[in-house]
Design an enzyme around this catalytic site. Sequence first.
Site, PDB file in Angstrom:
ATOM      1  N   GLY A 253      44.800  45.888  47.064  1.00  0.00           N
ATOM      2  CA  GLY A 253      43.814  45.189  46.228  1.00  0.00           C
ATOM      3  C   GLY A 253      43.250  46.060  45.130  1.00  0.00           C
ATOM      4  O   GLY A 253      42.317  45.669  44.436  1.00  0.00           O
TER       5      GLY A 253
ATOM      6  N   GLY B  85      45.249  47.186  42.717  1.00  0.00           N
ATOM      7  CA  GLY B  85      46.160  47.045  41.579  1.00  0.00           C
ATOM      8  C   GLY B  85      47.221  48.122  41.501  1.00  0.00           C
ATOM      9  O   GLY B  85      47.663  48.466  40.399  1.00  0.00           O
ATOM     10  N   SER B  86      47.635  48.671  42.639  1.00  0.00           N
ATOM     11  CA  SER B  86      48.612  49.776  42.597  1.00  0.00           C
ATOM     12  C   SER B  86      49.875  49.348  41.857  1.00  0.00           C
ATOM     13  O   SER B  86      50.411  50.107  41.051  1.00  0.00           O
ATOM     14  CB  SER B  86      48.952  50.254  44.009  1.00  0.00           C
ATOM     15  OG  SER B  86      49.596  49.229  44.727  1.00  0.00           O
TER      16      SER B  86
ATOM     17  N   ALA C  68      50.251  47.005  39.501  1.00  0.00           N
ATOM     18  CA  ALA C  68      50.019  46.873  38.062  1.00  0.00           C
ATOM     19  C   ALA C  68      49.820  48.240  37.398  1.00  0.00           C
ATOM     20  O   ALA C  68      50.368  48.502  36.326  1.00  0.00           O
ATOM     21  CB  ALA C  68      48.806  45.995  37.798  1.00  0.00           C
TER      22      ALA C  68
ATOM     23  N   ASP D  52      45.000  42.420  36.378  1.00  0.00           N
ATOM     24  CA  ASP D  52      45.348  43.759  36.877  1.00  0.00           C
ATOM     25  C   ASP D  52      45.966  44.628  35.784  1.00  0.00           C
ATOM     26  O   ASP D  52      45.529  45.751  35.542  1.00  0.00           O
ATOM     27  CB  ASP D  52      46.342  43.653  38.041  1.00  0.00           C
ATOM     28  CG  ASP D  52      45.680  43.252  39.341  1.00  0.00           C
ATOM     29  OD1 ASP D  52      44.599  42.660  39.279  1.00  0.00           O
ATOM     30  OD2 ASP D  52      46.258  43.537  40.403  1.00  0.00           O
TER      31      ASP D  52
HETATM   32  O1  PMV Z   1      44.995  42.239  45.404  1.00  0.00           O
HETATM   33  P1  PMV Z   1      45.419  42.468  44.013  1.00  0.00           P
HETATM   34  O2  PMV Z   1      45.079  43.804  43.455  1.00  0.00           O
HETATM   35  O3  PMV Z   1      46.880  42.149  43.825  1.00  0.00           O
HETATM   36  O4  PMV Z   1      44.588  41.439  43.086  1.00  0.00           O
HETATM   37  C1  PMV Z   1      44.874  40.071  43.098  1.00  0.00           C
HETATM   38  C2  PMV Z   1      43.861  39.330  42.280  1.00  0.00           C
HETATM   39  C3  PMV Z   1      44.022  37.809  42.344  1.00  0.00           C
HETATM   40  O5  PMV Z   1      42.948  37.242  41.586  1.00  0.00           O
HETATM   41  C4  PMV Z   1      43.930  37.315  43.771  1.00  0.00           C
HETATM   42  C5  PMV Z   1      45.336  37.334  41.749  1.00  0.00           C
HETATM   43  C6  PMV Z   1      45.433  37.485  40.243  1.00  0.00           C
HETATM   44  O6  PMV Z   1      46.583  37.436  39.753  1.00  0.00           O
HETATM   45  O7  PMV Z   1      44.419  37.587  39.549  1.00  0.00           O
END
Ligand code: PMV
Length: 320
Positions: free
Chosen positions: A101, A103-104, A106, A148
């Site tokens: 979560g 964004g590793s 991205a 991200d």
């Molecule tokens: O968990 P992460 O870092 O992949 O963030 C996802 C964020 C979401 O809002 C759930 C999806 C998005 O594309 O924005």
Amino acid sequence: MKSIICSEAPAKIILFGEHFVVRGKPAIATAVNLYARVYVKESNRHLFESKQLGEKVDLDKQSIPERYKQFQYVYRRVVELAGKNRGFYIVIDSQIPLAAGMGSSASTIVAFTHALLKYYGVEPELELVNRIAYDAEKIVHGKPSGIDNTVATYGGVLYYKQGYMERLDIKWPSDLYLVVIDTGIKRSTGKVVSDVLQLYKKYSQILSLVYDAAEKLVEIARIKLLNGDFLSLGELASINHGLLSAIGVSIAEVEEAVHLLRKLGALGSKVSGAGRGGIVYGFFRGEPSRILEGIPTKYKGYVVKPVREGVRSCRDMYKY
Ligand code: PMV
């Protein structure tokens, strides 16, 4: 062999509005001081090595593991853009927890795109880096909102809504920290996002109200951030967590971590990113090392601070 190019991109934390952002609501995210680094060395092949995964891949091969397809996509696109090819050996080294979560994926693809553009002699303009990285993210996540890659590219605290972004000029107090707990539970962002969208379809009359509440919350958080009302931000984080629970992205382990942060004195705390595991964060004032001591060893705790700069050439290439 000496590294000839090195780029780094920061991790991100979605402060408010994840998931709701996928259906066009606003979100606020910040870049934080953990980095994904990409080193490019000269070679006669096109090889890619991930230090964290302990894997090497030949990007010229047709069939490569799914998780590397985005890198192959960027490589092909940059070669096309540059109008020339050149061998490389790329090493990815990242401080950002994987699939948690922050964004590793991205941050890595943004740093990779930046480094490769430089290596092929194309000016790595941020708009170009962001566009290529977004297209690459689509290969993995299906329907990413774009938040991200945008934060990893531009850095800072960003208000984001359907491709529109506003950089929030925030004077972050020196004693305000984000404490992050990685629950260690891995999940696929794509899967959680698609489950949430399914739930929305089924209960749109109810969930549209939750989405509207999230929108209002983000608008208020934007004002509080700009006004430096950080106490309210904590409360808003906790309310936002409740809305995320309503759309099914909290699980018992996440609840436990969110409440642990509150017990440790957080001004407020919430799950961040896709949820169903991954990270939770809390706003804290005061001495952060004391807070880390209170986090059990089954978790990994991080104290992070927002950073204003996004992807860039590495500052201390040989010290990493
Ligand atoms: O968990 P992460 O870092 O992949 O963030 C996802 C964020 C979401 O809002 C759930 C999806 C998005 O594309 O924005």
